[in-house]
Design a protein around this motif. Sequence first.
Motif, short mmCIF file in Angstrom:
data_model
loop_
_atom_site.label_atom_id
_atom_site.label_comp_id
_atom_site.label_asym_id
_atom_site.label_seq_id
_atom_site.Cartn_x
_atom_site.Cartn_y
_atom_site.Cartn_z
N ILE A 179 -11.99 -1.53 -4.89
CA ILE A 179 -10.57 -1.30 -5.11
C ILE A 179 -10.10 -0.23 -4.14
CG2 ILE A 179 -8.83 -0.51 -6.75
CD1 ILE A 179 -10.51 -1.59 -9.01
N ASP A 180 -9.13 -0.58 -3.29
CA ASP A 180 -8.55 0.39 -2.38
C ASP A 180 -7.76 1.43 -3.16
OD1 ASP A 180 -9.54 -0.63 -0.04
OD2 ASP A 180 -7.80 -1.89 0.39
N ASN A 181 -8.08 2.70 -2.95
CA ASN A 181 -7.37 3.79 -3.62
C ASN A 181 -6.37 4.50 -2.72
OD1 ASN A 181 -10.28 4.91 -5.54
ND2 ASN A 181 -8.89 3.22 -5.90
N TRP A 182 -6.36 4.15 -1.45
CA TRP A 182 -5.46 4.86 -0.53
C TRP A 182 -4.01 4.65 -0.93
CZ3 TRP A 182 -2.04 2.03 2.56
CH2 TRP A 182 -2.28 0.65 2.62
N ASP A 183 -3.69 3.48 -1.49
CA ASP A 183 -2.39 3.26 -2.13
C ASP A 183 -2.67 3.22 -3.62
OD1 ASP A 183 -0.08 2.26 -3.28
OD2 ASP A 183 0.35 0.85 -1.66
N TYR A 184 -2.53 4.37 -4.27
CA TYR A 184 -3.00 4.47 -5.65
C TYR A 184 -2.20 3.59 -6.61
CZ TYR A 184 0.63 8.15 -5.77
OH TYR A 184 1.80 8.87 -5.67
N GLN A 185 -0.98 3.23 -6.25
CA GLN A 185 -0.22 2.33 -7.12
C GLN A 185 -0.78 0.92 -7.06
OE1 GLN A 185 4.06 2.62 -6.90
NE2 GLN A 185 4.34 0.50 -7.58
N MET A 186 -1.16 0.48 -5.85
CA MET A 186 -1.74 -0.85 -5.70
C MET A 186 -3.11 -0.94 -6.37
SD MET A 186 0.42 -2.82 -4.33
CE MET A 186 -0.67 -4.20 -3.97
N SER A 187 -3.73 0.21 -6.62
CA SER A 187 -5.03 0.21 -7.31
C SER A 187 -4.92 -0.28 -8.74
CB SER A 187 -5.63 1.63 -7.30
OG SER A 187 -5.83 2.09 -5.99
N LEU A 188 -3.69 -0.31 -9.28
CA LEU A 188 -3.49 -0.78 -10.65
C LEU A 188 -3.41 -2.30 -10.73
CD1 LEU A 188 -0.87 1.85 -11.86
CD2 LEU A 188 -3.36 1.93 -12.05
N VAL A 189 -3.18 -2.95 -9.59
CA VAL A 189 -3.05 -4.41 -9.58
C VAL A 189 -4.29 -5.10 -10.15
CG1 VAL A 189 -2.86 -6.43 -8.07
CG2 VAL A 189 -1.35 -4.46 -7.72
N PRO A 190 -5.52 -4.67 -9.79
CA PRO A 190 -6.69 -5.40 -10.27
C PRO A 190 -6.98 -5.27 -11.77
CG PRO A 190 -7.19 -4.16 -8.27
CD PRO A 190 -5.88 -3.68 -8.77
N ILE A 191 -6.26 -4.39 -12.49
CA ILE A 191 -6.50 -4.27 -13.93
C ILE A 191 -5.32 -4.78 -14.74
CG2 ILE A 191 -8.07 -2.32 -13.63
CD1 ILE A 191 -5.78 -0.49 -14.63
N ASP A 192 -4.29 -5.27 -14.07
CA ASP A 192 -3.05 -5.70 -14.73
C ASP A 192 -3.03 -7.22 -14.82
OD1 ASP A 192 -0.45 -6.28 -15.51
OD2 ASP A 192 0.48 -4.79 -14.19
N SER A 193 -3.21 -7.75 -16.03
CA SER A 193 -3.34 -9.20 -16.20
C SER A 193 -2.01 -9.94 -16.07
CB SER A 193 -3.98 -9.53 -17.55
OG SER A 193 -3.23 -9.01 -18.62
N ARG A 194 -0.93 -9.24 -15.75
CA ARG A 194 0.30 -9.93 -15.38
C ARG A 194 0.19 -10.50 -13.97
NH1 ARG A 194 4.31 -5.07 -16.98
NH2 ARG A 194 2.56 -3.97 -16.00
N ASN A 195 -0.86 -10.10 -13.26
CA ASN A 195 -1.17 -10.66 -11.95
C ASN A 195 -2.18 -11.79 -12.09
OD1 ASN A 195 0.38 -8.62 -10.47
ND2 ASN A 195 -1.23 -7.20 -11.10
N ASP A 196 -2.42 -12.52 -11.02
CA ASP A 196 -3.46 -13.54 -11.02
C ASP A 196 -4.61 -13.07 -10.13
OD1 ASP A 196 -2.60 -13.93 -8.38
OD2 ASP A 196 -1.42 -15.70 -8.89
N TYR A 197 -5.70 -13.84 -10.15
CA TYR A 197 -6.88 -13.42 -9.39
C TYR A 197 -6.65 -13.46 -7.89
CZ TYR A 197 -9.97 -12.70 -13.32
OH TYR A 197 -10.54 -12.18 -14.45
N ALA A 198 -5.75 -14.32 -7.43
CA ALA A 198 -5.45 -14.36 -6.01
C ALA A 198 -4.83 -13.05 -5.56
CB ALA A 198 -4.53 -15.53 -5.69
N THR A 199 -4.09 -12.41 -6.46
CA THR A 199 -3.47 -11.12 -6.17
C THR A 199 -4.46 -9.98 -6.41
OG1 THR A 199 -1.33 -12.01 -6.85
CG2 THR A 199 -1.52 -9.61 -6.68
#
Length: 283
Positions: A179-199
């Motif tokens: 998980i890239d942490n350099w953009d700490y907001q984008m680091s939340l994408v992989p734990i947010d199930s409102r997204n899909d696996y492609a994201t």
Amino acid sequence: IPDAASRVIALESGKVQVADSISSAQVEEVDHYEGLNSLVYSQNISNVVCFNYANEALKDLNVRKAVALAINRDAFRQVSNQGYGDLVDTIYTPSTSVYTHIEPEAQDLEQARQLLADAGYGSGLTLNCVCSPANATSAEVLQAQLAEIGIEVKVEQQEMATFLNSLFTGSFDIVVSSIDNWDYQMSLVPIDSRNDYATAIGGSLYQGEDQQELYDLIDAASHEMDEAARLEDYAAVQQFVADHYVAVGLCSAIRCEGYSEPITGITYDVRGWPCLSFVRPVA
């Protein structure tokens, strides 16, 4: 020079003055070679164990906690990084500005086995894990550690394009992901199930009866403009990840470089990748 060992040989022979991206196993060799130095940099990238919540077993908190209790993060770091890098508590590296230290529970194999039994998997559990050649060692470490509590991890090594497709489509049960942490907001994408696996790219898209609580925490952290309040919001997200074992932090990714002593100026950008723009001879 595509081969890391050949890059080090070129550095030792004086053919090159900088060997970019050597393996962590080569750092000691470079340091012991007269006239050479090494750099080991802990990147703003966290290595974590991610779960696919489509697997019914992994929806059970007891199973995810058992996985967490089976993992020895420092042993993982030793094997994966030769002991270099930072240990990761949840999903952020200590170098990330929103990082909050949350002390993980120590490895406890007996409790992990009991949790599996309580969840109805006392006779064992089988999980599918995909990996690329680059992170095959990480998958093998996970496989060995979970075997200690009766979880069989079937590792399938795939060439990179196939591996990425598996991540994009959620074709795994458990995976060691970055998980890239350099953009700490984008680091939340992989734990947010409102997204899909492609994201999420192989993330741990949390699903549970209280997933709305996580959504609210993520939204608050993402939209808060006040710095102090934002840090509190991110701390709350990290606490939720820890309490619910949404994902299991392992260690940071590292970069290793070798260079000759008459050279200076190697720096790293915000992502933790080397910047060679200012490399120059020592005055």
